[in-house]
Motif scaffolding. Sequence first.
Motif, short mmCIF file in Angstrom:
data_model
loop_
_atom_site.label_atom_id
_atom_site.label_comp_id
_atom_site.label_asym_id
_atom_site.label_seq_id
_atom_site.Cartn_x
_atom_site.Cartn_y
_atom_site.Cartn_z
N ASN A 90 0.82 -1.22 0.00
CA ASN A 90 0.00 0.00 0.00
C ASN A 90 0.86 1.27 0.00
N SER A 91 2.00 1.21 -0.73
CA SER A 91 2.90 2.35 -0.92
C SER A 91 3.49 2.87 0.38
N ARG A 92 3.54 2.02 1.40
CA ARG A 92 4.14 2.40 2.67
C ARG A 92 5.61 1.99 2.71
N LEU A 93 6.30 2.42 3.77
CA LEU A 93 7.68 2.02 3.99
C LEU A 93 7.80 1.37 5.36
N LYS A 94 8.67 0.40 5.45
CA LYS A 94 8.98 -0.23 6.73
C LYS A 94 10.39 0.19 7.13
N VAL A 95 10.54 0.65 8.36
CA VAL A 95 11.82 1.15 8.84
C VAL A 95 12.34 0.23 9.95
N ILE A 96 13.60 -0.14 9.84
CA ILE A 96 14.26 -0.94 10.88
C ILE A 96 15.22 -0.03 11.64
N LEU A 97 15.03 0.04 12.95
CA LEU A 97 15.89 0.85 13.79
C LEU A 97 16.88 -0.03 14.54
N SER A 143 3.34 5.69 6.98
CA SER A 143 2.12 5.70 6.16
C SER A 143 2.39 6.30 4.79
N ARG A 144 1.52 5.97 3.86
CA ARG A 144 1.64 6.48 2.49
C ARG A 144 1.67 8.01 2.47
N ASP A 145 0.89 8.65 3.34
CA ASP A 145 0.82 10.11 3.37
C ASP A 145 2.13 10.76 3.82
N LYS A 146 2.93 10.02 4.58
CA LYS A 146 4.17 10.60 5.12
C LYS A 146 5.40 10.20 4.33
N VAL A 147 5.25 9.32 3.36
CA VAL A 147 6.41 8.80 2.62
C VAL A 147 7.18 9.92 1.91
N ALA A 148 6.46 10.83 1.24
CA ALA A 148 7.14 11.90 0.50
C ALA A 148 7.93 12.79 1.45
N ASP A 149 7.34 13.17 2.58
CA ASP A 149 8.05 14.00 3.56
C ASP A 149 9.26 13.27 4.11
N PHE A 150 9.11 11.99 4.34
CA PHE A 150 10.23 11.19 4.86
C PHE A 150 11.39 11.16 3.86
N LYS A 151 11.08 10.96 2.60
CA LYS A 151 12.14 10.94 1.58
C LYS A 151 12.81 12.29 1.46
N ASP A 152 12.03 13.38 1.56
CA ASP A 152 12.62 14.71 1.54
C ASP A 152 13.56 14.91 2.71
N TRP A 153 13.15 14.41 3.88
CA TRP A 153 13.99 14.53 5.08
C TRP A 153 15.29 13.75 4.91
N LEU A 154 15.21 12.56 4.31
CA LEU A 154 16.42 11.76 4.08
C LEU A 154 17.36 12.44 3.10
N ASP A 155 16.80 13.25 2.20
CA ASP A 155 17.59 13.83 1.10
C ASP A 155 18.08 15.25 1.40
N GLN A 156 18.01 15.67 2.65
CA GLN A 156 18.43 17.04 2.99
C GLN A 156 19.94 17.19 2.78
#
Length: 250
Positions: A219-226, A237-250
């Motif tokens: 469902n276009s989500r991501l799983k994160v392992i800490l 969640s799918r709604d937060k994926v774009a913001d998360f990728k932007d944060w990773l790419d700072q």
Amino acid sequence: MQILIIEDENPAAARLKRLIEPHFPGAQIHGNLDTVKSSMDWLRTNPAPDLIFCDIQLADGISFEIFKEIPVSSPVIFTTAFDQYAIQAFKVNSVDYLLKPLDPEAVEQAINKFKSTRSQTELDLSQIQALLAPPPKAYKSRFLVKFGEKIQSIPVEDVAFFFSESKVTYLQTHGGKRFILDSTMEQTEGMVDPKLFFRLNRKFLATITSISDIITYSNSRLKVILTNCQNQDILISRDKVADFKDWLDQ
């Protein structure tokens, strides 16, 4: 003597004109101009005035846009509704500022200042904007935690992630140590720099250095392992994926 009034409120412009006329007998007062566009058009097609009174908030934008587009050497007295502390800070500059509603004594003081210097002033727009901008938020550099009878200060650099469990917020270090915090997750999120920490979901707030794996999920989500995290099902969640990728790419 040529004076230009840039003001989008007609009553304020009329009051300003009444206040300045006695100080400049015979002066030609132009305006009022109520928009950024009309002000730029006027300044492009007329000789530079001897003095400009300029509101900061205009009908179609901020008056600073005028001075970004057009070099203005005329002395400028701004009128503004910004707080008194900002106004006092501006007064260290050669340009003066008046707080609305206009006070006759303050107007007179600003005019006297103009008359005493009578020098053309190049606007330092970046400095003015820096003063108007809200101060940068101060984020926590350490967290005070308690364990047993002891109290310890944990530098934010040692924090791997925060997590919530049974309505209790925990801080976990890169070394795997856990400490209970008094704040909620929402409060904790507001205490840390968003460039360093990302709210993965309702329960986890993590640094990029604590992330060991990112896996595409259904469902276009991501799983994160800490790292050193018992919970291996942290989903973004799918709604937060774009913001998360932007944060990773700072």
